[in-house]
Design an enzyme around this catalytic site. Structure first.
Site, short mmCIF file in Angstrom:
data_model
loop_
_atom_site.label_atom_id
_atom_site.label_comp_id
_atom_site.label_asym_id
_atom_site.label_seq_id
_atom_site.Cartn_x
_atom_site.Cartn_y
_atom_site.Cartn_z
N ARG A 140 9.66 -5.51 5.26
CA ARG A 140 9.41 -6.00 3.90
C ARG A 140 10.30 -7.16 3.46
O ARG A 140 10.11 -7.70 2.37
CB ARG A 140 9.57 -4.84 2.91
CG ARG A 140 8.52 -3.77 3.10
CD ARG A 140 8.77 -2.58 2.17
NE ARG A 140 8.76 -2.92 0.77
CZ ARG A 140 7.67 -3.08 0.02
NH1 ARG A 140 6.48 -2.92 0.57
NH2 ARG A 140 7.76 -3.39 -1.25
N GLU A 176 -2.24 -12.60 -4.09
CA GLU A 176 -2.06 -12.19 -2.70
C GLU A 176 -3.42 -12.16 -2.02
O GLU A 176 -4.41 -11.69 -2.59
CB GLU A 176 -1.41 -10.80 -2.60
CG GLU A 176 -1.25 -10.29 -1.16
CD GLU A 176 -0.53 -8.94 -1.10
OE1 GLU A 176 0.53 -8.82 -1.76
OE2 GLU A 176 -1.04 -8.02 -0.44
#
Length: 442
Positions: free
Chosen positions: A333, A194
């Site tokens: 999310r 990430e």
């Protein structure tokens, strides 16, 4: 575009020794496309745009109305750092226009710009900050595989390997392209990473998401790896999400923060959450646009599948991270990195703004782990479930008049065509699971 701005940009292109310009735009599926032109055509591109045939671009126009024009956005100029500086290449993100100069209603960038202009009528600027997860897989025989390059885990400081090197090179390339990188780390799954960059207004951020994926794939390929943003490439481990942190600003201040309110969340923030939740099933169609996306939205792998919000619970669809003040934000999310960021941000903003304008109160926040609740407990708490597949999600979108109006009839029709073709192909395909399950038995 003023003559002075054009002249200044042409001078900068000359100073940077640019030989080719890439005029980049995005199709309906969020795939970057580009028209490459020699630098001699730069003045023409900056003053009148460059024509192209849009009939072969996914979700654009029919062949009888195919003439389109790319108009560069000067603020998006950047050199491509992986190209030689002796014969440099630069990139502009472009707006897509019809031959008569009017904005093309099927241009995802225009859809988001229109939603932001609507919010601006009430004085709001929509800021977003996505967190993109991706895998770095090995290439074998020139083709991507799902073979891991590293065996690290969440936040691991593993011995330096090719994947670590590539992640560092991606960060350096993005920094050269003007990104402000805030953090990077190894994610939960093996070979999963990430990289987070600083938030900005939604249009600029959407441009950055496309650039981020393009740069990551390019750098990885140069090192013999494949950067995959597929939502769930491997069964049984975590998929890749694109959690979107978002907020509204008004008069230069964060409109989600109220030091005197419960949880220090303003009414504007709570109503925005109410709007997001009210339209979350329809948003899923653009935030999770592939058949594979719905293999990620299942319990047990940190991805949300229930319509709920919480001040900290990561099993909720909407989470409010702990920082307050100017950092107050809402984390949505469900999106995954296969989404078209322009359409996803437009859908989120439209839903949130209806919440603000109509004063939609969200349900009570959920502090329990929703994955551990029974179906009866969720029903008692009024917790709905996100769509379980692409067909269900598309029907939710078609039933949502607000989002259909925000996207526009051209985009909705194109999304319908794509969903229909994808679903029919998937529905009739013979999957390896079926062979493993039935071939020897029957």
């Amino acid at each position: 575009m003023s003559r002075d701005a054009t002249s200044a940009m042409l001078d900068r292109i000359e100073q940077d020794n640019v030989r080719f310009l890439r005029l980049q735009f995005t199709d309906l599926l969020g795939m970057p496309k580009n028209v490459a032109i020699p630098v001699k055509q730069a003045e023409k591109a900056l003053t009148g745009g460059i024509g192209f045939d849009g009939s072969s671009i996914e979700g654009f126009v029919r062949i009888e109305e195919s003439d389109m024009v790319l108009k560069p956005d000067l603020s998006t100029y950047t050199l491509l750092p992986w190209q030689s500086r002796e014969n440099a290449e630069a990139r502009f993100v472009c707006d897509v226009c019809m031959a008569n100069g009017k904005p093309f209603e099927g241009d995802p960038r225009y859809v988001l710009r229109r939603a932001m202009e609507d919010a601006a009528r009430d004085g709001y600027v929509f800021n977003t900050g996505p967190e993109l997860e991706f895998f770095l897989f090995r290439m074998v025989g020139g083709r991507p595989t799902t073979q891991f390059q590293d065996v690290g885990g969440y936040f691991d400081l593993a011995p330096t390997d090719l994947a670590e090197d590539v992640r560092r090179e991606i960060i350096l390339a993005l920094t050269d392209m003007g990104f402000e990188i805030e953090a990077s780390h190894h994610e939960v799954a093996e070979s999963q990473h990430e990289i987070d960059f600083k938030y900005s207004d939604a249009l600029h951020t959407a441009d950055n998401v496309i650039t981020f994926k393009f740069a990551a794939k390019t750098i990885a390929l140069m090192r013999g790896l494949h950067a995959s943003f597929m939502a769930k490439p491997i069964y049984g481990i975590c998929g890749s999400g694109m959690h979107v942190n978002c907020s509204l600003a008004k008069d230069g201040r964060n409109a989600f923060y109220d030091p005197d309110a419960p949880l220090q969340l303003s009414k504007t923030c709570m109503h925005f959450i109410g709007g997001l939740l009210s339209h979350s099933r329809a948003i899923t169609r653009v935030a999770n646009p592939t058949i594979n996306s719905y293999k990620r939205l299942v319990p047990g792998y940190e991805a949300p599948c229930y319509v709920s919000w919480s001040a900290g619970n990561r099993s909720a669809l909407v989470r409010v991270p702990s920082p307050r003040g100017n950092s107050t934000r809402v984390e949505f999310r469900s999106p995954d990195p296969t989404c078209n960021p322009y359409l996803t941000f437009a859908a989120m903003l439209t839903a949130g703004m209806e919440g603000v304008r109509e004063k939609i109160e969200p349900p009570a926040g959920v502090s329990n782990n929703i994955y551990h609740m029974t179906a009866a407990e969720r029903e008692c708490a009024g917790i709905a479930t996100l769509p379980g597949d692409l067909a269900d999600a598309h029907q939710a979108l078609l039933a949502d008049d607000l989002l259909c109006r925000a996207l526009g009839p051209h985009v909705v029709e194109a999304l319908t065509n794509v969903a229909g073709a994808e679903w029919e192909s998937f529905r009739t395909a013979v999957h390896p699971w079926e062979l493993d399950r039935y071939l020897a038995t029957y």
